[in-house]
Design a protein around this motif. Structure first.
Motif, PDB file in Angstrom:
ATOM      1  N   ILE A   1       0.832  -1.205   0.000  1.00 16.99           N
ATOM      2  CA  ILE A   1       0.000   0.000   0.000  1.00 16.99           C
ATOM      3  C   ILE A   1       0.866   1.255   0.000  1.00 16.99           C
ATOM      4  O   ILE A   1       0.598   2.218  -0.733  1.00 16.99           O
ATOM      5  N   LEU A   2       1.908   1.269   0.816  1.00 14.29           N
ATOM      6  CA  LEU A   2       2.807   2.422   0.853  1.00 14.29           C
ATOM      7  C   LEU A   2       3.523   2.603  -0.485  1.00 14.29           C
ATOM      8  O   LEU A   2       3.692   3.727  -0.967  1.00 14.29           O
ATOM      9  N   TRP A   3       3.950   1.483  -1.077  1.00 10.43           N
ATOM     10  CA  TRP A   3       4.614   1.542  -2.380  1.00 10.43           C
ATOM     11  C   TRP A   3       3.666   2.079  -3.447  1.00 10.43           C
ATOM     12  O   TRP A   3       4.042   2.920  -4.274  1.00 10.43           O
ATOM     13  N   LEU A   4       2.421   1.620  -3.411  1.00 10.41           N
ATOM     14  CA  LEU A   4       1.449   2.063  -4.403  1.00 10.41           C
ATOM     15  C   LEU A   4       1.100   3.529  -4.199  1.00 10.41           C
ATOM     16  O   LEU A   4       0.882   4.266  -5.174  1.00 10.41           O
ATOM     17  N   LYS A   5       1.063   3.965  -2.959  1.00  7.91           N
ATOM     18  CA  LYS A   5       0.730   5.363  -2.685  1.00  7.91           C
ATOM     19  C   LYS A   5       1.771   6.313  -3.275  1.00  7.91           C
ATOM     20  O   LYS A   5       1.447   7.428  -3.691  1.00  7.91           O
ATOM     21  N   LYS A   6       3.025   5.872  -3.327  1.00  7.35           N
ATOM     22  CA  LYS A   6       4.068   6.707  -3.930  1.00  7.35           C
ATOM     23  C   LYS A   6       3.836   6.907  -5.427  1.00  7.35           C
ATOM     24  O   LYS A   6       4.270   7.902  -5.999  1.00  7.35           O
ATOM     25  N   VAL A   7       3.165   5.946  -6.053  1.00  5.85           N
ATOM     26  CA  VAL A   7       2.878   6.040  -7.480  1.00  5.85           C
ATOM     27  C   VAL A   7       1.664   6.925  -7.742  1.00  5.85           C
ATOM     28  O   VAL A   7       1.589   7.612  -8.757  1.00  5.85           O
ATOM     29  N   LEU A   8       0.704   6.897  -6.814  1.00 10.59           N
ATOM     30  CA  LEU A   8      -0.539   7.620  -7.029  1.00 10.59           C
ATOM     31  C   LEU A   8      -0.332   9.135  -7.104  1.00 10.59           C
ATOM     32  O   LEU A   8      -1.049   9.812  -7.838  1.00 10.59           O
ATOM     33  N   GLY A   9       0.638   9.642  -6.354  1.00  9.99           N
ATOM     34  CA  GLY A   9       0.896  11.084  -6.379  1.00  9.99           C
ATOM     35  C   GLY A   9       1.308  11.571  -7.765  1.00  9.99           C
ATOM     36  O   GLY A   9       0.660  12.472  -8.334  1.00  9.99           O
ATOM     37  N   PRO A  10       2.380  11.011  -8.360  1.00  9.14           N
ATOM     38  CA  PRO A  10       2.767  11.428  -9.710  1.00  9.14           C
ATOM     39  C   PRO A  10       1.689  11.175 -10.761  1.00  9.14           C
ATOM     40  O   PRO A  10       1.521  11.974 -11.680  1.00  9.14           O
ATOM     41  N   GLN A  11       0.953  10.068 -10.621  1.00 12.64           N
ATOM     42  CA  GLN A  11      -0.098   9.793 -11.604  1.00 12.64           C
ATOM     43  C   GLN A  11      -1.210  10.829 -11.513  1.00 12.64           C
ATOM     44  O   GLN A  11      -1.776  11.241 -12.532  1.00 12.64           O
ATOM     45  N   LYS A  12      -1.509  11.248 -10.303  1.00 12.99           N
ATOM     46  CA  LYS A  12      -2.508  12.301 -10.117  1.00 12.99           C
ATOM     47  C   LYS A  12      -2.030  13.608 -10.750  1.00 12.99           C
ATOM     48  O   LYS A  12      -2.828  14.348 -11.355  1.00 12.99           O
ATOM     49  N   ASP A  13      -0.736  13.889 -10.659  1.00 12.23           N
ATOM     50  CA  ASP A  13      -0.174  15.096 -11.266  1.00 12.23           C
ATOM     51  C   ASP A  13      -0.256  15.054 -12.791  1.00 12.23           C
ATOM     52  O   ASP A  13      -0.493  16.077 -13.442  1.00 12.23           O
ATOM     53  N   VAL A  14      -0.043  13.870 -13.357  1.00 11.09           N
ATOM     54  CA  VAL A  14      -0.151  13.729 -14.809  1.00 11.09           C
ATOM     55  C   VAL A  14      -1.566  14.052 -15.265  1.00 11.09           C
ATOM     56  O   VAL A  14      -1.772  14.786 -16.249  1.00 11.09           O
ATOM     57  N   ILE A  15      -2.555  13.506 -14.565  1.00  8.11           N
ATOM     58  CA  ILE A  15      -3.951  13.756 -14.932  1.00  8.11           C
ATOM     59  C   ILE A  15      -4.295  15.225 -14.729  1.00  8.11           C
ATOM     60  O   ILE A  15      -5.054  15.811 -15.516  1.00  8.11           O
ATOM     61  N   ALA A  16      -3.723  15.843 -13.688  1.00  8.06           N
ATOM     62  CA  ALA A  16      -3.953  17.271 -13.470  1.00  8.06           C
ATOM     63  C   ALA A  16      -3.394  18.090 -14.628  1.00  8.06           C
ATOM     64  O   ALA A  16      -3.997  19.086 -15.043  1.00  8.06           O
ATOM     65  N   THR A  17      -2.257  17.683 -15.172  1.00  3.47           N
ATOM     66  CA  THR A  17      -1.678  18.375 -16.322  1.00  3.47           C
ATOM     67  C   THR A  17      -2.586  18.251 -17.544  1.00  3.47           C
ATOM     68  O   THR A  17      -2.813  19.227 -18.274  1.00  3.47           O
ATOM     69  N   LEU A  18      -3.115  17.054 -17.773  1.00  6.16           N
ATOM     70  CA  LEU A  18      -4.034  16.854 -18.895  1.00  6.16           C
ATOM     71  C   LEU A  18      -5.316  17.654 -18.695  1.00  6.16           C
ATOM     72  O   LEU A  18      -5.980  18.032 -19.670  1.00  6.16           O
ATOM     73  N   ASN A  19      -5.653  17.936 -17.459  1.00  3.99           N
ATOM     74  CA  ASN A  19      -6.886  18.658 -17.150  1.00  3.99           C
ATOM     75  C   ASN A  19      -6.723  20.164 -17.260  1.00  3.99           C
ATOM     76  O   ASN A  19      -7.597  20.859 -17.799  1.00  3.99           O
ATOM     77  N   LYS A  20      -5.599  20.698 -16.806  1.00  2.00           N
ATOM     78  CA  LYS A  20      -5.470  22.152 -16.655  1.00  2.00           C
ATOM     79  C   LYS A  20      -4.554  22.820 -17.678  1.00  2.00           C
ATOM     80  O   LYS A  20      -4.748  23.966 -18.042  1.00  2.00           O
ATOM     81  N   ARG A  21      -3.553  22.106 -18.129  1.00  2.00           N
ATOM     82  CA  ARG A  21      -2.570  22.748 -18.996  1.00  2.00           C
ATOM     83  C   ARG A  21      -3.086  22.882 -20.426  1.00  2.00           C
ATOM     84  O   ARG A  21      -3.821  22.035 -20.907  1.00  2.00           O
ATOM     85  N   ASP A  22      -2.685  23.964 -21.079  1.00  2.00           N
ATOM     86  CA  ASP A  22      -3.070  24.199 -22.468  1.00  2.00           C
ATOM     87  C   ASP A  22      -2.201  23.323 -23.371  1.00  2.00           C
ATOM     88  O   ASP A  22      -1.034  23.627 -23.610  1.00  2.00           O
ATOM     89  N   LEU A  23      -2.776  22.244 -23.885  1.00  2.00           N
ATOM     90  CA  LEU A  23      -2.057  21.287 -24.717  1.00  2.00           C
ATOM     91  C   LEU A  23      -2.655  21.298 -26.122  1.00  2.00           C
ATOM     92  O   LEU A  23      -3.853  21.023 -26.294  1.00  2.00           O
TER      93      LEU A  23
END
Length: 311
Positions: A178-200
């Motif tokens: 669970i701790l290992w997976l939680k470390k992955v969830l943070g960066p993945q959430k940031d990627v989705i935030a970029t797809l959501n907010k950034r002008d691409l």
């Protein structure tokens, strides 16, 4: 390597990869490739060397998005939960204006389950393909979270009912995953935030609004695994409390047994002394009387302890 022309959700196989270099009047090209195919794909689609190197060398990649002149390189992690173990599979995506390339080292179920969705929604653009793929990947985290939640509940019941030493290993192992997976969830959430907010420029402006829904789900997943981490801590405390309570129960039984045998040991000690004048020593049937007294005394103390709930 499989090459398909996707138009209105319909798939048309393409034999010659050279055909994908020219944009199709309708639809886009989806190239489903293995890492070995990158040697052919890189010069044709001008993939950046660093992106290709990540695909080839990184077994478990950190989710990220890199913006290049002609394409985007996106890494997200697919999740599986098999045999009580969590597995992450890197899904490498090259998004171009008229194509999308998915590169994987292992088979990923989300790519197979994506086809009927593309057909149902009549997808004809690569950015809409990307949206549906990311949506499926994130939704699968909820399915895994439900299984982990069930596993935690089952483990908690087992610990409360009959604690075993193996439970501690299960707690430590599951908590580590669970701790290992939680470390992955943070960066993945940031990627989705970029797809959501950034002008691409390669993603339609209207489509970016839909990524906000996926981002909310990603946030919920991160919060869920935060809760799991706390639950595992509580579970470990419950295990230690159960072990302590079990040890106290055993010590209570041993103490009661010792207390019961103390007067019996006292009696046998007196009549085991080498004196000629001990009351009842030469009495006819005295040994049976003494044994009867000892049995009555032992059973009497036993029933008293049971009545007071000491045993």
């Amino acid at each position: 390597m499989k090459i398909r022309l996707v138009n209105n959700g319909m798939f048309t196989p393409i034999e010659d990869i050279a055909d994908t270099l020219i944009p199709s009047p309708e639809g886009f090209y989806w190239i489903d490739a293995d890492v070995e195919d990158l040697a052919v794909l890189q010069p044709l689609f001008h993939m950046h060397d660093l992106a290709v190197e990540d695909c080839l060398t990184e077994e478990e990649q950190r989710p990220k998005i890199e913006i290049y002149e002609s394409h985007y390189f996106i890494v997200i992690n697919s999740i599986r939960f098999d045999d009580e173990e969590i597995f992450l599979r890197a899904l490498n995506i090259f998004l171009g204006r008229h194509y999308i390339i998915t590169v994987t080292k292992q088979k990923i179920n989300e790519l197979r389950s994506l086809k009927p969705i593309l057909w149902e929604q009549e997808v004809s653009r690569p950015d809409y393909f990307l949206y549906n793929l990311v949506d499926i990947v994130v939704d699968n985290y909820f399915l895994v979270a439900d299984r982990i939640d069930t596993r935690i509940e089952t483990l908690e019941e087992d610990i409360l009912m009959h604690t075993k030493k193996s439970h501690l290993n299960e707690i430590i192992g599951l908590r580590g995953e669970i701790l290992w997976l939680k470390k992955v969830l943070g960066p993945q959430k940031d990627v989705i935030a970029t797809l959501n907010k950034r002008d691409l420029k390669l993603i339609d402006d209207q489509l970016q609004k839909y990524f906000s829904d996926i981002y909310e789900n990603a946030v919920k997943i991160a919060e869920t695994f935060d809760t799991f981490r706390e639950l595992m801590g509580n579970l470990r405390e419950a295990y230690q409390s159960s072990i302590s309570a079990r040890a106290n129960e055993i010590m209570r039984v041993f103490t009661a047994m010792t207390t019961i045998f103390m007067p019996l040991t006292f009696i046998t000690g007196i009549y085991g002394m080498n004196f000629d004048f001990i009351p009842g020593l030469h009495m006819r049937g005295g040994s049976y009387i003494l044994l009867g007294i000892m049995l009555a005394l032992g059973f009497g103390m036993f029933f008293i302890f049971r009545k007071k709930d000491w045993l």
